[in-house]
Design an enzyme around this catalytic site. Sequence first.
Site, PDB file in Angstrom:
ATOM      1  CB  VAL A   1       7.152  -0.391   1.024  1.00  0.00           C
ATOM      2  CG1 VAL A   1       8.022   0.593   0.238  1.00  0.00           C
ATOM      3  CG2 VAL A   1       6.349  -1.282   0.077  1.00  0.00           C
TER       4      VAL A   1
ATOM      5  CB  ALA B   1      -0.895   0.008   1.238  1.00  0.00           C
TER       6      ALA B   1
ATOM      7  CD  GLN C   1       1.790   6.716   4.487  1.00  0.00           C
ATOM      8  OE1 GLN C   1       2.584   6.302   5.332  1.00  0.00           O
ATOM      9  NE2 GLN C   1       2.004   7.830   3.796  1.00  0.00           N
ATOM     10  CB  SER C   2       3.555  -0.500   2.374  1.00  0.00           C
ATOM     11  OG  SER C   2       4.227  -1.680   2.765  1.00  0.00           O
ATOM     12  CG  ASN C   3       3.839   0.033   8.576  1.00  0.00           C
ATOM     13  OD1 ASN C   3       4.170   1.191   8.767  1.00  0.00           O
ATOM     14  ND2 ASN C   3       2.611  -0.419   8.852  1.00  0.00           N
TER      15      ASN C   3
END
Length: 346
Positions: free
Chosen positions: A87, A81, A83-85
Amino acid sequence: MSVIGLLDVRPRVRLGHLPTPVEPMDNLARRLAGHGGAPRLLVKRDDCTGIGFGGNKVRQLEFYLGDALAAGADTVLITGAVQSNFVRTCAAMAARLGLACHAQLEERVPRNDPLYRGGGNVLLDRIAGATIHSYPEGEDEAGADRALEALADRLRAEGRRPYVIHLGTDHPPLGALGYVAMADELLGQLAATGTIVDRIFLASGSAATHTGTLWGLRALGSAIPVVGICVRRAAALQAARVRAGLDRISALLGHDPGFAADDVRVDDAVLAPGYGRLNAATREAIALAGATEGLFVDPVYSGRVLAALVAAVRDGSVAAGESVLFVHTGGQPALFAYGDDVLATG
Ligand SMILES: *Cc1c(COP(=O)(O)O)cnc(C)c1O
């Protein structure tokens, strides 16, 4: 070979700050106590895994990036996403290992404001030097993986050695191995301190955390119930994903711990209005944890899990005297992408 021996032969980069602490949340328990008294609430601080602002993806990436290095990769590709953690943590760990990182951000949450698009985790992805790509769909795991493969082909043609971290369930569940190891770490901590845990609450998204923890506990002889709080899919879909994920870990490690019919527990009561979108219960949980414990939980995952735990204490399904452990999976950088939207309004 012991279960942990099965993990020891896997390539792994040890970048996490482990073990993470187990701490009481006595103030929160007292705040929630009913007439019958308070439950015992504990938190496993997996938000404190260290590198890249920590969180649960550190344990998962220790195995993915170990595999990448063993394969001779010089570049890692990951999708998630906006706001991916996952990534963000990957970008940080890749930088530390001297690997280039290509991040594909998917449109999973209907938000267009600059804070969501450029703040929080996206800012950190950039600081860690990741190359950002975008993908127009948010609910197409196979398509997102195919787009990563296409990008990997282009990089290969340029002479790079890419390693793809897939989202889809048709690839070995390496990330879950980090939570098999967490189960062992946790049981050791509980044994060393004589602490009883009657139930574990954790987030169930890709389900690497849920399946790895449950698989590890059962393989190590623990029957502690694990409740997966749905953050992305409705309960029936998520339960099927968890069952399939347990089988995939058994296949990968060549060992089947055996599961009881009621081992897979999922709860989607706080999922509405959907992935990455706040609701009143999550806002309240964020405020309660902050004000009672000085503990910051996030708007997408850990805040939702805590909201489910708060509801379970209030409706009596967690009884006074019962001991519940909340696995804090991190995610706090997203607080800065949601801004004022996280504040409870009463
Ligand atoms: C990814 C994530 C989860 C969900 O973990 P899965 O292993 O994907 O189910 C929970 N909390 C945070 C903060 C996360 O980033």
